[in-house]
Design an enzyme around this catalytic site. Structure first.
Site, PDB file in Angstrom:
ATOM      1  N   PHE A 109       0.815  -1.224   0.000  1.00  0.00           N
ATOM      2  CA  PHE A 109       0.000   0.000   0.000  1.00  0.00           C
ATOM      3  C   PHE A 109       0.841   1.263   0.000  1.00  0.00           C
ATOM      4  O   PHE A 109       0.372   2.343  -0.371  1.00  0.00           O
ATOM      5  CB  PHE A 109      -0.980  -0.003   1.181  1.00  0.00           C
ATOM      6  CG  PHE A 109      -0.390   0.340   2.524  1.00  0.00           C
ATOM      7  CD1 PHE A 109       0.253  -0.617   3.298  1.00  0.00           C
ATOM      8  CD2 PHE A 109      -0.509   1.621   3.050  1.00  0.00           C
ATOM      9  CE1 PHE A 109       0.767  -0.306   4.548  1.00  0.00           C
ATOM     10  CE2 PHE A 109      -0.003   1.949   4.304  1.00  0.00           C
ATOM     11  CZ  PHE A 109       0.645   0.972   5.051  1.00  0.00           C
ATOM     12  N   LYS A 110       2.096   1.149   0.407  1.00  0.00           N
ATOM     13  CA  LYS A 110       2.964   2.332   0.479  1.00  0.00           C
ATOM     14  C   LYS A 110       3.119   3.008  -0.867  1.00  0.00           C
ATOM     15  O   LYS A 110       3.361   4.215  -0.934  1.00  0.00           O
ATOM     16  CB  LYS A 110       4.347   1.933   0.979  1.00  0.00           C
ATOM     17  CG  LYS A 110       4.362   1.108   2.223  1.00  0.00           C
ATOM     18  CD  LYS A 110       3.977   1.911   3.415  1.00  0.00           C
ATOM     19  CE  LYS A 110       4.024   1.080   4.671  1.00  0.00           C
ATOM     20  NZ  LYS A 110       3.863   1.843   5.861  1.00  0.00           N
ATOM     21  N   ASP A 111       3.013   2.233  -1.955  1.00  0.00           N
ATOM     22  CA  ASP A 111       3.187   2.827  -3.289  1.00  0.00           C
ATOM     23  C   ASP A 111       2.135   3.899  -3.568  1.00  0.00           C
ATOM     24  O   ASP A 111       2.390   4.833  -4.322  1.00  0.00           O
ATOM     25  CB  ASP A 111       3.058   1.746  -4.370  1.00  0.00           C
ATOM     26  CG  ASP A 111       4.246   0.787  -4.390  1.00  0.00           C
ATOM     27  OD1 ASP A 111       5.386   1.248  -4.234  1.00  0.00           O
ATOM     28  OD2 ASP A 111       4.010  -0.423  -4.569  1.00  0.00           O
TER      29      ASP A 111
END
Ligand SMILES: Cc1ncc(COP(=O)(O)O)c(C=O)c1O
Ligand SMILES: N[C@@H](CCOP(=O)(O)O)C(=O)O
Length: 462
Positions: A109-111
């Site tokens: 999800f960091k992207d």
């Protein structure tokens, strides 16, 4: 929109200055001075939009110092790197909705935030004619997402601290196989908490911060939280379209409290979230806080969901700011008390307010494996161990009166060992991981000492 610090000594910043400052210069975290509120009609309208347009609409309420055309362009470029046309699709499986946040370049999800932040840094540095040395800490996923967000970009070097031997083999490779000259990986002999504390100490040395133009990619940076607010609106819109629901639960696997805090902001903006379900592994200071008011630090334990092996959750300070009725002096005092005593006490009225926003559960290793196995047996869908922690909590805590969305925070291929334990085979690898073991690597091992990291950065800074 202006930004101020949770500790009250930094005020009146523009969005762009808040992004560049990262950690507030008084040691606190930056927040908007007010949270824009939406009518139910606004929420309904947002729910109809495609992801990039929705992101633009949400960002525009917090960003008034970037021309609309430029902001749109930054957003559109950021989400073109995702392999799914919907960016963050929602799928219905086994009675819950899975919000797939792992279709970006590094499969976590960091992207969603770091593809945007990398482009935003590039834009701001060009506008200001400046350079930046990014210093970040990771428990496994922020590191590679930040590296992919800025690799090869001009005027940016990036230094990422990961806990030596405590990230999954694929997570380590995703970081250390990026050998662009502007990327520096440091394996710290310690935990993620050690790395995060080194980063905060380095930012707290204002002379060092200014001399090396430090930039923050952790959820210390408000832009990270803001970008993560968007997918709560997106998921609600998709589920409402399917079910006609008026309220919704979100179940969020939690470590540094950034992702769930983005959901809290969405709730304050007017998204009808019945409760945010906070799911932790055995590193459960946050779930103990929600359930029993017990906010006392323990030892970091290694689990099957290593990215959540965190005790001191950075964004908890942002939540305290609201829990303490926006009183920065109380926040500053509480952070000092916590630093000295490793615990905080809460009044009954405060605990009641926490209960209005959150439910929580601790999910252990055995339960994580069982959840991956049972979910796979029922649906054929393979959960990663972090997502499994959230699914277990969702099934235990969400009432039947509203649908529940579980945030799928990583692709299972990043955590092949845990998946093999659960279903007897490794998950399928996405194309981006093919042959990753054979690529050249670059990484230095370093002691968990702030001075050692500062010296390394100084020698390799732009
Ligand atoms: C895969 C994964 N899931 C969940 C989390 C927890 O998110 P947060 O730290 O924002 O609470 C992390 C780490 O941030 C992560 O990498
Ligand atoms: N789980 C994270 C920890 C850092 O969190 P952040 O959201 O503050 O960057 C990771 O993968 O590194």
């Amino acid at each position: 929109m202006r930004y101020h610090s949770t500790r009250g000594k930094v005020r009146g910043l523009s969005f762009k200055d808040a992004v560049m400052m990262g950690l507030a210069d008084d040691g606190g975290l930056l927040l908007p001075e007010s949270i824009p509120t939406l009518t139910p009609g606004d929420v309904e309208a947002l729910g109809q939009l495609a992801y990039p347009e929705l992101a633009f609409q949400v960002f525009s309420r917090f960003v008034d110092d970037i021309p609309a055309a430029n902001l749109k362009n930054l957003i559109e470029r950021s989400y073109q790197s995702f392999t799914h046309p919907e960016v963050t699709p929602v799928v219905h499986q086994d009675g819950v909705y899975i919000l797939e946040l792992f279709h970006g370049p590094t499969l976590a999800f960091k992207d969603v935030a770091l593809q945007f932040l990398g482009n935003l840094f590039e834009y701001l540095l060009k506008e200001r004619g400046e350079k930046m040395n990014i210093l970040g800490a990771t428990s496994g996923d922020t590191g590679s997402a930040a590296i992919y967000g800025v690799r090869g970009k001009q005027n940016i070097n990036i230094f990422i601290l990961h806990p030596h031997g405590r990230v999954s083999p694929i997570q380590e490779l995703q970081m250390t196989t990026v050998t662009d000259p502007n990327v520096f990986n440091l394996a710290v002999r310690g935990t993620f908490d050690d790395g995060q504390s080194i980063v905060k100490e380095a930012f707290g040395d204002l002379e060092f911060k200014s001399r090396y133009s430090l930039g923050a990619v952790n959820s210390i940076n408000w832009a990270r939280v803001l970008a993560q607010v968007v997918y709560y609106f997106y998921a609600y819109g998709r589920v409402r379209r399917e079910t006609g629901c008026r309220e919704i639960y979100f179940s969020v696997p939690t470590g540094n409290f950034g992702d769930i805090f983005a959901g809290y902001i969405a709730k304050r903006m007017g998204l009808p979230i019945r409760r945010l379900i906070l799911a932790t592994n055995e590193n459960n200071i946050l779930s103990r806080f929600v359930r029993d008011g017990d906010y006392s630090v323990g030892q970091v334990t290694e689990t099957l969901s290593p990215s959540m092996d965190i005790q001191v959750a950075s964004n908890f300070e942002r939540y305290l700011f609201y829990l303490y009725q926006q009183n920065p002096d109380r926040v500053a005092q509480a952070m000092e008390d916590f630093r000295k005593q490793g615990r905080l006490e809460f009044a009954d009225a405060e605990r009641a307010r926490v209960g209005e926003d959150f439910l929580a559960l601790t999910v252990n290793k055995t339960q994580t494996v069982e959840t991956i196995r049972d979910f796979h047996a029922a649906t054929g869908y393979v959960l990663d161990p972090h997502t499994a922690v959230g699914v277990k909590a969702a099934k235990a805590l969400a009432g039947g009166e509203a649908p529940v969305v579980c945030l799928a925070t990583a692709h299972p291929a990043k955590f092949a060992d845990a998946v093999r334990q659960a279903i007897g085979r490794e998950p399928q690898r996405p194309a981006s991981l093919e042959g990753i073991e054979d690529r050249p690597k670059r990484c230095e091992v370093i002691e968990a000492e702030t001075q050692a990291v500062k010296d390394y950065l100084a020698q390799n800074a732009l």
